[in-house]
Design a protein around this motif. Structure first.
Motif, mmCIF file in Angstrom:
data_model
loop_
_atom_site.group_PDB
_atom_site.id
_atom_site.type_symbol
_atom_site.label_atom_id
_atom_site.label_comp_id
_atom_site.label_asym_id
_atom_site.label_seq_id
_atom_site.Cartn_x
_atom_site.Cartn_y
_atom_site.Cartn_z
ATOM 1 N N SER A 77 0.826 -1.217 0.000
ATOM 2 C CA SER A 77 0.000 0.000 0.000
ATOM 3 C C SER A 77 0.858 1.264 0.000
ATOM 4 N N ALA A 78 1.897 1.265 0.826
ATOM 5 C CA ALA A 78 2.766 2.442 0.891
ATOM 6 C C ALA A 78 3.476 2.661 -0.440
ATOM 7 N N TRP A 79 3.929 1.602 -1.058
ATOM 8 C CA TRP A 79 4.628 1.720 -2.339
ATOM 9 C C TRP A 79 3.683 2.226 -3.421
ATOM 10 N N GLY A 93 1.578 9.151 -5.924
ATOM 11 C CA GLY A 93 1.951 10.485 -5.458
ATOM 12 C C GLY A 93 3.012 11.132 -6.324
ATOM 13 N N ALA A 94 3.846 10.313 -6.933
ATOM 14 C CA ALA A 94 4.881 10.839 -7.830
ATOM 15 C C ALA A 94 4.321 11.148 -9.212
ATOM 16 N N ARG A 147 -2.077 2.723 -13.000
ATOM 17 C CA ARG A 147 -1.801 1.433 -13.654
ATOM 18 C C ARG A 147 -0.455 0.881 -13.206
ATOM 19 N N LEU A 148 0.537 1.745 -13.129
ATOM 20 C CA LEU A 148 1.845 1.304 -12.642
ATOM 21 C C LEU A 148 1.761 0.930 -11.167
#
Length: 76
Positions: free
Chosen positions: A39-41, A47-48, A53-54
Motif C-alpha cells: 500500500s505504501a509503495w 503520489g509521484a 496502472r503502474l
C-alpha cells in the motif's frame, strides 16, 4: 522410598499451544507487513504522478499460502 512427581498441567499441550500462538502471530505479522508495504509503495507511485496502472502492478504474496508457520514470509 519412592519419589513421584506429577505435573498437573500437561507441559506438552502447553508448549504446543504456545507454538501455535507463535505461528499465528508470525503469519499475521508478515501478512500485515506485506500489505502495508504494498500500500505504501502504491501511494508513493501515484503520489509521484506515475499513474494508477503502474501502482497497481505492485503485488504481494504470503508464504506459506495457507496455514500458519514460524517461518512465514511476504514477497512484495
Amino acid at each position: 522410598m519412592k519419589l513421584r512427581l506429577d505435573i498437573d498441567p500437561d507441559i506438552v499441550a502447553m508448549m504446543a499451544a504456545d507454538v501455535a500462538a507463535g505461528e499465528r502471530a508470525v503469519s499475521a505479522a508478515m501478512r500485515e507487513a506485506g500489505t502495508g508495504l504494498k500500500s505504501a509503495w502504491r501511494l508513493q507511485i501515484t503520489g509521484a504522478g506515475l499513474g494508477t496502472r503502474l501502482a497497481n502492478s505492485i503485488r504481494s504474496q504470503n508464504f506459506p499460502k495457507s496455514g500458519e508457520s514460524l517461518n512465514a514470509a511476504a514477497l512484495v
